[in-house]
Scaffold this motif. Structure first.
Motif, PDB file in Angstrom:
ATOM      1  N   GLU A  96       0.819  -1.214   0.000  1.00 38.20           N
ATOM      2  CA  GLU A  96       0.000   0.000   0.000  1.00 38.20           C
ATOM      3  C   GLU A  96       0.849   1.258   0.000  1.00 38.20           C
ATOM      4  OE1 GLU A  96      -2.552  -0.576   3.352  1.00 38.20           O
ATOM      5  OE2 GLU A  96      -4.027  -1.758   2.206  1.00 38.20           O
ATOM      6  N   ALA A  97       2.085   1.141   0.511  1.00 39.75           N
ATOM      7  CA  ALA A  97       3.013   2.274   0.503  1.00 39.75           C
ATOM      8  C   ALA A  97       3.810   2.344  -0.795  1.00 39.75           C
ATOM      9  CB  ALA A  97       3.958   2.175   1.700  1.00 39.75           C
ATOM     10  N   GLY A  98       3.539   1.404  -1.716  1.00 42.46           N
ATOM     11  CA  GLY A  98       4.211   1.423  -3.002  1.00 42.46           C
ATOM     12  C   GLY A  98       5.578   0.775  -3.010  1.00 42.46           C
ATOM     13  N   LYS A  99       5.883   0.015  -1.960  1.00 44.64           N
ATOM     14  CA  LYS A  99       7.186  -0.652  -1.891  1.00 44.64           C
ATOM     15  C   LYS A  99       7.140  -1.997  -2.611  1.00 44.64           C
ATOM     16  CE  LYS A  99       8.537   2.494   1.146  1.00 44.64           C
ATOM     17  NZ  LYS A  99       9.461   3.586   0.814  1.00 44.64           N
ATOM     18  N   MET A 100       8.245  -2.375  -3.226  1.00 43.91           N
ATOM     19  CA  MET A 100       8.399  -3.747  -3.682  1.00 43.91           C
ATOM     20  C   MET A 100       8.489  -4.639  -2.452  1.00 43.91           C
ATOM     21  SD  MET A 100      11.164  -3.146  -6.763  1.00 43.91           S
ATOM     22  CE  MET A 100      11.848  -1.587  -6.221  1.00 43.91           C
ATOM     23  N   VAL A 101       7.992  -5.884  -2.577  1.00 49.05           N
ATOM     24  CA  VAL A 101       7.933  -6.756  -1.409  1.00 49.05           C
ATOM     25  C   VAL A 101       8.504  -8.131  -1.728  1.00 49.05           C
ATOM     26  CG1 VAL A 101       6.504  -7.566   0.507  1.00 49.05           C
ATOM     27  CG2 VAL A 101       5.726  -5.630  -0.869  1.00 49.05           C
ATOM     28  N   MET A 102       9.427  -8.565  -0.885  1.00 53.60           N
ATOM     29  CA  MET A 102       9.903  -9.943  -0.916  1.00 53.60           C
ATOM     30  C   MET A 102       9.571 -10.557   0.437  1.00 53.60           C
ATOM     31  SD  MET A 102      13.578  -9.495  -2.857  1.00 53.60           S
ATOM     32  CE  MET A 102      13.689 -11.200  -3.383  1.00 53.60           C
ATOM     33  N   CYS A 103       9.232 -11.847   0.441  1.00 53.68           N
ATOM     34  CA  CYS A 103       8.755 -12.465   1.667  1.00 53.68           C
ATOM     35  C   CYS A 103       9.306 -13.880   1.793  1.00 53.68           C
ATOM     36  CB  CYS A 103       7.228 -12.501   1.683  1.00 53.68           C
ATOM     37  SG  CYS A 103       6.508 -13.101   3.232  1.00 53.68           S
ATOM     38  N   GLU A 104       9.755 -14.220   2.985  1.00 58.31           N
ATOM     39  CA  GLU A 104      10.175 -15.592   3.249  1.00 58.31           C
ATOM     40  C   GLU A 104       8.961 -16.507   3.189  1.00 58.31           C
ATOM     41  OE1 GLU A 104      12.193 -18.828   3.677  1.00 58.31           O
ATOM     42  OE2 GLU A 104      13.112 -16.885   3.265  1.00 58.31           O
ATOM     43  N   LYS A 105       9.200 -17.789   2.872  1.00 60.40           N
ATOM     44  CA  LYS A 105       8.119 -18.756   2.793  1.00 60.40           C
ATOM     45  C   LYS A 105       7.756 -19.257   4.189  1.00 60.40           C
ATOM     46  CE  LYS A 105       9.096 -22.452   3.621  1.00 60.40           C
ATOM     47  NZ  LYS A 105       9.404 -23.103   4.951  1.00 60.40           N
ATOM     48  N   PRO A 106       6.532 -19.792   4.392  1.00 58.26           N
ATOM     49  CA  PRO A 106       5.413 -19.718   3.455  1.00 58.26           C
ATOM     50  C   PRO A 106       4.879 -18.295   3.386  1.00 58.26           C
ATOM     51  CG  PRO A 106       4.646 -20.573   5.554  1.00 58.26           C
ATOM     52  CD  PRO A 106       6.141 -20.424   5.673  1.00 58.26           C
ATOM     53  N   LEU A 107       4.171 -17.980   2.306  1.00 57.19           N
ATOM     54  CA  LEU A 107       3.687 -16.620   2.140  1.00 57.19           C
ATOM     55  C   LEU A 107       2.804 -16.219   3.316  1.00 57.19           C
ATOM     56  CD1 LEU A 107       3.470 -14.064   0.463  1.00 57.19           C
ATOM     57  CD2 LEU A 107       1.613 -15.146  -0.829  1.00 57.19           C
ATOM     58  N   GLY A 108       1.735 -16.969   3.573  1.00 56.25           N
ATOM     59  CA  GLY A 108       0.866 -16.715   4.708  1.00 56.25           C
ATOM     60  C   GLY A 108       0.766 -17.948   5.577  1.00 56.25           C
ATOM     61  N   ARG A 109       0.122 -17.809   6.733  1.00 55.94           N
ATOM     62  CA  ARG A 109      -0.092 -18.982   7.588  1.00 55.94           C
ATOM     63  C   ARG A 109      -1.123 -19.915   6.982  1.00 55.94           C
ATOM     64  NH1 ARG A 109      -1.178 -16.088  13.273  1.00 55.94           N
ATOM     65  NH2 ARG A 109      -2.291 -14.715  11.818  1.00 55.94           N
ATOM     66  N   ASN A 110      -1.877 -19.401   6.033  1.00 55.24           N
ATOM     67  CA  ASN A 110      -2.863 -20.201   5.306  1.00 55.24           C
ATOM     68  C   ASN A 110      -3.181 -19.467   4.008  1.00 55.24           C
ATOM     69  OD1 ASN A 110      -4.966 -18.183   5.989  1.00 55.24           O
ATOM     70  ND2 ASN A 110      -4.755 -19.030   8.052  1.00 55.24           N
ATOM     71  N   ALA A 111      -3.964 -20.103   3.161  1.00 50.93           N
ATOM     72  CA  ALA A 111      -4.252 -19.519   1.851  1.00 50.93           C
ATOM     73  C   ALA A 111      -5.109 -18.263   1.951  1.00 50.93           C
ATOM     74  CB  ALA A 111      -4.935 -20.549   0.958  1.00 50.93           C
ATOM     75  N   ALA A 112      -5.923 -18.158   2.986  1.00 48.73           N
ATOM     76  CA  ALA A 112      -6.743 -16.955   3.146  1.00 48.73           C
ATOM     77  C   ALA A 112      -5.865 -15.730   3.383  1.00 48.73           C
ATOM     78  CB  ALA A 112      -7.718 -17.143   4.305  1.00 48.73           C
ATOM     79  N   GLU A 113      -4.839 -15.874   4.210  1.00 46.99           N
ATOM     80  CA  GLU A 113      -3.906 -14.769   4.407  1.00 46.99           C
ATOM     81  C   GLU A 113      -3.152 -14.469   3.119  1.00 46.99           C
ATOM     82  OE1 GLU A 113      -2.825 -14.994   9.195  1.00 46.99           O
ATOM     83  OE2 GLU A 113      -1.267 -15.377   7.703  1.00 46.99           O
ATOM     84  N   SER A 114      -2.725 -15.517   2.445  1.00 52.38           N
ATOM     85  CA  SER A 114      -1.981 -15.328   1.196  1.00 52.38           C
ATOM     86  C   SER A 114      -2.807 -14.590   0.154  1.00 52.38           C
ATOM     87  CB  SER A 114      -1.538 -16.683   0.642  1.00 52.38           C
ATOM     88  OG  SER A 114      -0.624 -17.297   1.510  1.00 52.38           O
ATOM     89  N   ALA A 115      -4.094 -14.904   0.077  1.00 52.35           N
ATOM     90  CA  ALA A 115      -4.962 -14.250  -0.902  1.00 52.35           C
ATOM     91  C   ALA A 115      -5.021 -12.740  -0.665  1.00 52.35           C
ATOM     92  CB  ALA A 115      -6.359 -14.853  -0.844  1.00 52.35           C
ATOM     93  N   LYS A 116      -5.043 -12.330   0.590  1.00 49.66           N
ATOM     94  CA  LYS A 116      -5.057 -10.901   0.903  1.00 49.66           C
ATOM     95  C   LYS A 116      -3.742 -10.246   0.498  1.00 49.66           C
ATOM     96  CE  LYS A 116      -8.260 -11.491   4.787  1.00 49.66           C
ATOM     97  NZ  LYS A 116      -8.439 -11.406   6.269  1.00 49.66           N
ATOM     98  N   MET A 117      -2.647 -10.971   0.668  1.00 49.41           N
ATOM     99  CA  MET A 117      -1.344 -10.441   0.288  1.00 49.41           C
ATOM    100  C   MET A 117      -1.223 -10.326  -1.227  1.00 49.41           C
ATOM    101  SD  MET A 117       0.696 -12.767   3.082  1.00 49.41           S
ATOM    102  CE  MET A 117       2.368 -12.190   2.832  1.00 49.41           C
ATOM    103  N   VAL A 118      -1.726 -11.339  -1.931  1.00 50.22           N
ATOM    104  CA  VAL A 118      -1.725 -11.298  -3.394  1.00 50.22           C
ATOM    105  C   VAL A 118      -2.548 -10.112  -3.884  1.00 50.22           C
ATOM    106  CG1 VAL A 118      -2.513 -12.489  -5.472  1.00 50.22           C
ATOM    107  CG2 VAL A 118      -1.333 -13.767  -3.670  1.00 50.22           C
TER     108      VAL A 118
END
Length: 379
Positions: A96-118
Motif C-alpha cells: 500500500e506504501a508502493g514498496k516492492m515486497v519480498m517475503c520468506e516462505k510460506p507466504l501466509g499462515r494459510n491460503a486466506a492470508e496469502s490471498a489478501k497479500m496477493v
C-alpha cells in the motif's frame, strides 16, 4: 557509470535474515544487475540484538518498528524475514506504501492470508517474490530444463521427502526466538507449512498443478512448555505430515515431512519418473542430478550422475571453473539476482506471491484432509 541503488529494508535478523542479507551483498559481484542492491536498513524489535546483526552485515541504519521502515522514502524493497504471523500485515502495508515486497516462505499462515497479500501487491502493481530458494539450486533448475525439453516424456510419478530430527526431545519448549515454529499461532502449521511447503513449491514448478490430496499428520509430543506464557500448553502444530496427490497432468505424488527422523538434519530428496526417463536429486549432494534415459542403448543403459558445475549449466557460468562447487547460500544469491534483473524487464521473477499462494492452497488441503480423513480438492 554507476548503477542506480536499490535500497533494501530487511525485517528480521535470524537465520533467513542472514541468508537474505548475504544474497543481496553478493549478487552484484557475480551477476550483471540493472540496479545496485544496498543494505539500507535492518528492522527488528530487539535493538540490542539488531545492532550487532546490522553492523556485521553492513546495514546503514536500523529501525525497531517496521511501520517506520515502510514509511521511509529511502527504502525501495521491504524484505520480510520475520516469523509467519507478521507476513501478511507487513506485506500489505508495504504494498500500500508502493514498496516492492519480498517475503520468506510460506507466504501466509494459510491460503486466506496469502490471498489478501496477493490482492494487495497486485492492486498496488508492485514487484513481489517469495523466497522458495530450492528452485534455484543449479541441479534443480537443470531438472526443470530437461522436463520442459520433454526428456522425461509423460510424467507418471513425483515423490519428495524432507526429514529432520531437531524437535524429538520433550524438553524442547515452544514459542519465542528460534522456537516459534512450534507455536501454532505464529507458524500456522508445523512441517506441512514449513518443510513440505518447499517440496510442494518445487513440485508445482517442475510438474504442474495438484488437483486433490489425501493426507495424515501427527503431533507426537502433545504438550510443551511455552517460553512466552511460562505455562505448559498444548502443541498445535504437526510434527509429521504425509500425503498423496493427484496432479492435473495425471501423475501421482507422494510426499513426506517430519522432524522426528533421527539422524536426519535436512534430508530433502525428490524423484520424478516419466515414460522416457527419470530424475533424482538429493540436497545432501546438491550438485548431482541423477538422470536415467530409457532411450540409451540397452547394454549401457543406466543412471547417469551429472555433476552440475559446467559453464553451460544453470547459473554456474557466473561462478568458478567447471568442477568447483557452490553451496546452499548460492540459491538465495541466484534468487536475489533474478529478482533484481526482473525489475529491468516486464517479466516478473517467480515465484510471485500468486505462485506461492498455490502452495498454501495445497498445504491447506493437506491439513483439511488430515482432519477429515478423506480426499480433498485443492483450492
Amino acid at each position: 557509470m554507476s548503477k542506480k541503488p536499490l535500497n533494501i529494508g530487511m525485517v528480521g535478523y535470524g537465520f533467513m535474515g542472514r541468508a537474505h542479507s548475504n544474497a543481496f551483498s553478493q549478487a552484484g559481484h557475480f551477476f550483471d544487475l540493472p540496479f545496485k542492491p544496498v543494505l539500507k536498513a535492518a528492522c527488528a524489535r530487539d535493538a540490542d540484538k539488531l545492532k550487532p546483526f546490522a553492523d556485521q552485515w553492513g546495514y546503514e541504519s536500523t529501525e525497531t518498528d517496521w511501520r517506520k521502515l515502510i514509511d521511509r522514502k529511502d527504502i525501495d524493497v521491504i524484505d520480510i524475514a520475520a516469523p509467519n504471523n507478521v507476513h501478511m500485515e507487513i506485506a500489505i502495508a508495504a504494498a500500500e506504501a508502493g514498496k516492492m515486497v519480498m517475503c520468506e516462505k510460506p507466504l501466509g499462515r494459510n491460503a486466506a492470508e496469502s490471498a489478501k497479500m496477493v490482492a494487495a501487491v497486485e492492486k498496488a502493481k508492485v514487484a513481489n517474490m517469495v523466497w522458495y530458494n530450492y528452485r534455484r539450486i543449479p541441479a534443480v533448475t537443470l531438472a526443470k530444463e530437461l522436463i520442459d525439453e520433454g526428456k522425461l516424456g509423460k510424467i507418471f510419478h513425483y515423490r519428495a521427502k524432507f526429514l529432520q530430527d531437531w524437535t524429538i526431545s520433550a524438553d524442547l519448549p515452544q514459542g519465542g526466538q528460534g522456537l516459534w515454529r512450534l507455536d501454532l499461532g505464529v507458524a500456522g502449521s508445523g512441517v506441512t507449512g514449513d518443510l513440505l511447503a518447499h517440496c510442494i513449491d518445487t513440485s508445482l514448478w517442475l510438474n504442474g498443478s495438484i488437483n486433490s490430496v489425501i493426507g495424515m499428520t501427527e503431533t507426537f509430543i502433545k504438550e510443551r512448555h511455552h517460553n512466552i506464557t511460562g505455562k505448559t500448553e498444548k502443541v498445535g502444530i504437526d510434527d509429521a505430515s504425509l500425503f498423496l496427490a493427484r496432479y492435473a497432468n495425471g501423475s501421482l505424488g507422494n510426499f513426506e515431512a517430519t522432524r522426528y527422523a533421527r539422524g536426519h538434519k535436512a534430508l530433502y530428496t525428490l524423484e520424478i519418473n516419466g515414460e522416457k526417463g527419470s530424475i533424482f536429486w538429493d540436497l545432501h549432494d546438491l550438485h548431482r542430478l541423477q538422470y536415467f534415459d530409457y532411450r540409451d542403448e540397452g547394454r549401457t543403459r543406466g543412471w547417469h550422475s551429472i555433476h552440475v558445475t559446467d559453464g553451460d549449466h544453470p547459473y554456474m557460468g557466473k561462478w568458478w571453473v567447471p568442477g568447483l562447487s557452490i553451496g546452499y547460500e548460492h540459491s538465495f544469491i541466484h534468487q536475489a539476482a533474478d529478482f533484481i534483473q526482473s525489475l529491468g524487464s516486464k517479466t516478473p521473477a517467480a515465484p510471485t506471491f500468486r505462485d506461492a499462494m498455490a502452495t498454501d492452497l495445497v498445504t491447506d488441503a493437506v491439513l483439511k484432509s488430515a482432519a477429515s480423513q478423506h480426499w480433498e480438492n485443492v483450492g
